[in-house]
Motif scaffolding. Sequence first.
Motif: not given
Length: 384
Positions: A40-43, A53-67, A94-102
Amino acid sequence: MCSAREHHPAFKASFAERARNTSHPLANYLLRLMDLKKSNLCLSADVTSARELVTLADRMGPSIVVLKTHHDLVAGWDFHPQTGTGAKLGVLARKHGFLIFEDRKFGDIGSTVQLQYTAGSARIIDWAHIVNVNMVPGKAAVSALHESAKRWRSRVNYEVKTSVSVGTPTSDSFDENGEESDEGPFSNSSLAPRDRPSSSGFRPDYNGRKGSIVSITTLTQSFEPVDSPRFSGTINEGDELLYAGIEEPPWDRGLLILAQMSSEGNFMTKEYTDACVEAAREHKDFVMGFISQESLNSQPDDSFISMTPGCQLPPDGEGEEDGEVEGDGLGQQYNTPAKLVGLCGSDIIIVGRGILKAASPPVEAERYRRKAWKAYLQRTGQEI
């Protein structure tokens, strides 16, 4: 702070149970994703370059549900709809399983926020699953965004594709009576070597029948899927993966209303917060929840998700992780996951600098995920 509406059914219900009782398609998806990933973590990805930003999303993707993003502070943001920064984030989502929140915090008159949401170079609605609104202009801003999302949703799946083909049949494609043969005018077998196109047109069949010169134009129209915010078939399609155990996110968009803030001295009074909840109830098929410091579900049929910023843990090994945490000196006040999730009923914690400034951000992200998930399990009475 923290009225801790523990008497509301959502306070003790699991995310899986709440998903079954939630009508909002995107909220339903997010709750199921949280249950699947045990997160239940949003980064809050507050970085200033697209590459980072793209690198961060790839590295953190496994732990988060929202970016959570701020596209307007990112230098080098590529606005191309199929290969740009939003598209790349979509592939990673799609790869890591999270939603994008602008985190746009729309806060203007209705016609302006509609254009900010759907037009311009960013076209936020195309790549961000979730956006938020500052309801200072009133309920009209929520209504306007809802209207834009419905229009986009109604036409985003399909567009009309027009196909035009022009050809001249050869003499071999007709029988002795001038009727078309079974092979058809565009069959490969009808194009014998003597009848294949030359630079000046079809060669006449001097050894056979005299051919009739017929030009055929075929116009077809059909509805076909267009490139979606899921970015299927765009960036290195073979490399695109879908997170196991859950389908792709729905097309529906979601809105969070900024109802409470963690900054010291903010002007969001109880009356303002109550008006935010009222607006959410009037747009339940678009508003999925709040940016708030606590759960704002109070009526029996409320099923809103609360996402809370201002969350921080003490450095690992220093002090109690459930204790107080100092602010940043710039008005930001911090609370621990145990307090926000366990006592105040928040569903998702939003963490930025606490993770980004760590010696190992992926390791720190996992620490926040574990602590927030533990607080959720304790709140809902589940076994740890």
